[in-house]
Write an enzyme that holds these catalytic residues in place. Structure first.
Site, PDB file in Angstrom:
ATOM      1  N   CYS A  88       0.883  -1.368   0.109  1.00  0.00           N
ATOM      2  CA  CYS A  88      -0.148   0.134   0.057  1.00  0.00           C
ATOM      3  C   CYS A  88       0.786   1.140  -0.135  1.00  0.00           C
ATOM      4  O   CYS A  88       0.338   2.169  -0.216  1.00  0.00           O
ATOM      5  CB  CYS A  88      -1.016   0.092   1.271  1.00  0.00           C
ATOM      6  N   HIS A 228      -4.144   6.838   2.490  1.00  0.00           N
ATOM      7  CA  HIS A 228      -4.374   5.394   1.797  1.00  0.00           C
ATOM      8  C   HIS A 228      -5.760   5.023   2.292  1.00  0.00           C
ATOM      9  O   HIS A 228      -6.025   5.229   3.586  1.00  0.00           O
ATOM     10  CB  HIS A 228      -3.415   4.578   2.367  1.00  0.00           C
ATOM     11  N   ASN A 258     -10.362  -0.869  -0.238  1.00  0.00           N
ATOM     12  CA  ASN A 258      -8.953  -0.949  -0.096  1.00  0.00           C
ATOM     13  C   ASN A 258      -8.280  -1.178  -1.414  1.00  0.00           C
ATOM     14  O   ASN A 258      -8.180  -2.516  -1.610  1.00  0.00           O
ATOM     15  CB  ASN A 258      -8.110  -1.518   1.003  1.00  0.00           C
TER      16      ASN A 258
HETATM   17  N1  ACO Z   1     -18.275  -9.579   8.900  1.00  0.00           N
HETATM   18  C1  ACO Z   1     -18.867  -9.790  10.063  1.00  0.00           C
HETATM   19  N2  ACO Z   1     -18.205  -9.889  11.447  1.00  0.00           N
HETATM   20  C2  ACO Z   1     -16.795  -9.765  10.979  1.00  0.00           C
HETATM   21  C3  ACO Z   1     -16.300  -9.806   9.805  1.00  0.00           C
HETATM   22  C4  ACO Z   1     -17.121  -9.545   8.728  1.00  0.00           C
HETATM   23  N3  ACO Z   1     -16.541  -9.506   7.416  1.00  0.00           N
HETATM   24  N4  ACO Z   1     -14.860  -9.685   9.943  1.00  0.00           N
HETATM   25  C5  ACO Z   1     -14.811  -9.844  11.379  1.00  0.00           C
HETATM   26  N5  ACO Z   1     -15.757  -9.861  11.854  1.00  0.00           N
HETATM   27  C6  ACO Z   1     -16.007 -10.180  13.290  1.00  0.00           C
HETATM   28  C7  ACO Z   1     -14.767 -10.683  14.198  1.00  0.00           C
HETATM   29  O1  ACO Z   1     -15.047 -12.112  14.053  1.00  0.00           O
HETATM   30  C8  ACO Z   1     -15.107 -10.429  15.445  1.00  0.00           C
HETATM   31  O2  ACO Z   1     -16.050 -10.998  16.038  1.00  0.00           O
HETATM   32  P1  ACO Z   1     -15.794 -11.574  17.666  1.00  0.00           P
HETATM   33  O3  ACO Z   1     -15.937 -10.062  18.560  1.00  0.00           O
HETATM   34  O4  ACO Z   1     -16.770 -12.406  17.939  1.00  0.00           O
HETATM   35  O5  ACO Z   1     -14.440 -12.016  17.744  1.00  0.00           O
HETATM   36  C9  ACO Z   1     -15.678  -8.780  15.123  1.00  0.00           C
HETATM   37  O6  ACO Z   1     -16.342  -8.958  14.076  1.00  0.00           O
HETATM   38  C10 ACO Z   1     -14.641  -7.685  15.618  1.00  0.00           C
HETATM   39  O7  ACO Z   1     -13.600  -8.028  14.862  1.00  0.00           O
HETATM   40  P2  ACO Z   1     -12.411  -7.190  15.102  1.00  0.00           P
HETATM   41  O8  ACO Z   1     -11.182  -7.354  14.237  1.00  0.00           O
HETATM   42  O9  ACO Z   1     -12.118  -6.451  16.365  1.00  0.00           O
HETATM   43  O10 ACO Z   1     -12.851  -5.836  14.117  1.00  0.00           O
HETATM   44  P3  ACO Z   1     -12.423  -4.418  13.755  1.00  0.00           P
HETATM   45  O11 ACO Z   1     -13.141  -3.506  14.358  1.00  0.00           O
HETATM   46  O12 ACO Z   1     -11.112  -4.324  14.147  1.00  0.00           O
HETATM   47  O13 ACO Z   1     -12.230  -4.452  12.266  1.00  0.00           O
HETATM   48  C11 ACO Z   1     -11.128  -4.569  10.030  1.00  0.00           C
HETATM   49  C12 ACO Z   1     -11.619  -5.239  11.560  1.00  0.00           C
HETATM   50  C13 ACO Z   1     -11.980  -3.925   9.137  1.00  0.00           C
HETATM   51  C14 ACO Z   1     -10.211  -5.793   9.480  1.00  0.00           C
HETATM   52  C15 ACO Z   1     -10.123  -3.685  10.796  1.00  0.00           C
HETATM   53  O14 ACO Z   1      -9.477  -4.052  11.875  1.00  0.00           O
HETATM   54  C16 ACO Z   1      -9.135  -2.918   9.714  1.00  0.00           C
HETATM   55  O15 ACO Z   1      -9.562  -2.432   8.997  1.00  0.00           O
HETATM   56  N6  ACO Z   1      -7.717  -3.275  10.079  1.00  0.00           N
HETATM   57  C17 ACO Z   1      -7.010  -2.670   9.083  1.00  0.00           C
HETATM   58  C18 ACO Z   1      -6.915  -3.652   7.996  1.00  0.00           C
HETATM   59  C19 ACO Z   1      -6.101  -2.944   6.732  1.00  0.00           C
HETATM   60  O16 ACO Z   1      -6.437  -2.176   6.237  1.00  0.00           O
HETATM   61  N7  ACO Z   1      -5.006  -3.361   6.310  1.00  0.00           N
HETATM   62  C20 ACO Z   1      -4.211  -2.852   5.330  1.00  0.00           C
HETATM   63  C21 ACO Z   1      -3.332  -3.485   4.896  1.00  0.00           C
HETATM   64  S1  ACO Z   1      -3.489  -4.414   3.380  1.00  0.00           S
HETATM   65  C22 ACO Z   1      -2.167  -4.305   2.607  1.00  0.00           C
HETATM   66  O17 ACO Z   1      -1.011  -4.041   2.759  1.00  0.00           O
HETATM   67  C23 ACO Z   1      -2.200  -4.930   1.232  1.00  0.00           C
END
Ligand code: ACO
Length: 301
Positions: A88, A228, A258
């Site tokens: 990214c 980003h 993304n």
């Molecule tokens: N649908 C429904 N529920 C989901 C989903 C989904 N798609 N994905 C995860 N959950 C659940 C999880 O299992 C978890 O359940 P639990 O509480 O029972 O364990 C709950 O939702 C919350 O999960 P978290 O991981 O805490 O959710 P968070 O608020 O952190 O959001 C996300 C997750 C969207 C992935 C966020 O952490 C994020 O955007 N992180 C950054 C990722 C990113 O952008 N990376 C960039 C690099 S990619 C690259 O370099 C190519």
């Protein structure tokens, strides 16, 4: 495909729509469409182009470089080129490279492209990651004429302690693809979302603070931030931390998701084409991603 909901995706990520490439459409196909737009905007014929840098981690093929496909399809017969892979943060690193090579006099101009077919590395059985990514390309031309805007500075960083946080486990030289690894879906991107989220908010603050300080500017001087687009909540949390009102932040994640290396140039292009950018504006590009890697560019539009 997975147990999720529109409501979860919208509230947790800010995404509403994404674009997915057609079967057989590679990173170079998207790149060429974006490149043609950038060349048109720069009023530069393809055969006058001297350098092509393609930032991507989803190349058409492992070999040859996607820059070679782009060169052929554009008819950029006099251009040199290469690919650059740092996920990214790819566009910012490519822009820094192009800027340095043009400023040093090695080339008179350079086409910088961020292009990704994220759908080719997305595991649509993994709900933690499959809702996040879209396919796109964006491009810019760097030239030597400072009267048409100026790139002021870049700050780029990596931290190899974070290699496991976002990775594609197999398909490279250390772990070539085998039937077992394919079966285990190791050819797809894996991500520790929560960890990346925390890293991202800190990383944005780190490089934006550093690049402004060393150029004698403050947050208040910046007309537009182009971050980003990984998660709307990451952008908002970083903006709050830095004291930036969201009016000065470009957000288009709702329509593209993304798109990794394509995300910053895509957002920059949207800012330019919708009149959000005016000649003379101070603009700060900022990105983070796999590596870990992060970086910022400061420019005068
Ligand atoms: N649908 C429904 N529920 C989901 C989903 C989904 N798609 N994905 C995860 N959950 C659940 C999880 O299992 C978890 O359940 P639990 O509480 O029972 O364990 C709950 O939702 C919350 O999960 P978290 O991981 O805490 O959710 P968070 O608020 O952190 O959001 C996300 C997750 C969207 C992935 C966020 O952490 C994020 O955007 N992180 C950054 C990722 C990113 O952008 N990376 C960039 C690099 S990619 C690259 O370099 C190519």
């Amino acid at each position: 495909m997975v147990e999720t909901s529109d409501e979860w995706i919208r509230t947790r990520t800010g995404m509403r729509e994404r674009r997915i490439a057609a079967p057989g459409q590679g990173a170079s196909d998207l790149a060429v469409a974006a490149a043609r737009g950038a060349l048109r905007a720069a009023e530069l014929d393809a055969d006058k182009l001297e350098l092509i840098i393609v930032a991507t981690f989803t190349p058409d093929r492992p070999l040859p470089a996607t820059a070679c496909y782009v060169q052929r399809k554009l008819g950029a017969t006099n251009a040199a080129g290469f690919d650059l892979s740092i996920a990214c943060t790819g566009f910012i690193n490519a822009l820094m490279t192009a800027d340095s090579l043009v400023a040093g006099g090695m080339f008179r101009n350079a086409l910088v492209i961020g292009t990704e077919v994220m759908s080719s590395v997305t595991d649509y059985q993994d709900r933690d990651s499959c809702v996040l990514f879209g396919d796109a390309a964006g491009a810019a031309v760097v030239g030597a004429d400072a009267s048409e805007g100026q790139i002021l500075d870049h700050v780029v960083k990596i931290d190899g302690q974070g290699t496991e946080m976002i990775s594609i486990p197999s398909g490279g030289s250390a772990a070539p693809l085998t039937a077992d690894r394919l079966e285990a879906r190791e050819n797809f991107l894996r991500l520790s979302g929560r960890q990346v989220f925390k890293f991202a908010v800190n990383a944005i603050g780190d490089v934006v603070g550093e690049i402004l300080l060393r150029n004698g500017y403050t947050i208040a001087d910046v007309d537009l931030f182009v971050p980003h687009q990984a998660n709307l909540r990451i952008i908002e949390a970083a903006a709050t931390r830095l004291g930036i009102d969201m009016d000065r932040v470009i957000v288009n994640i709702d329509r593209y998701g993304n798109t990794s290396a394509a995300s910053v140039p895509l957002a920059l292009d949207e800012a330019a084409s919708t009149g959000r950018l005016k000649r003379g504006d101070l603009v700060c590009l900022v990105a983070f991603g796999a590596g870990l890697s992060w970086g910022a560019t400061l420019l005068r539009w």
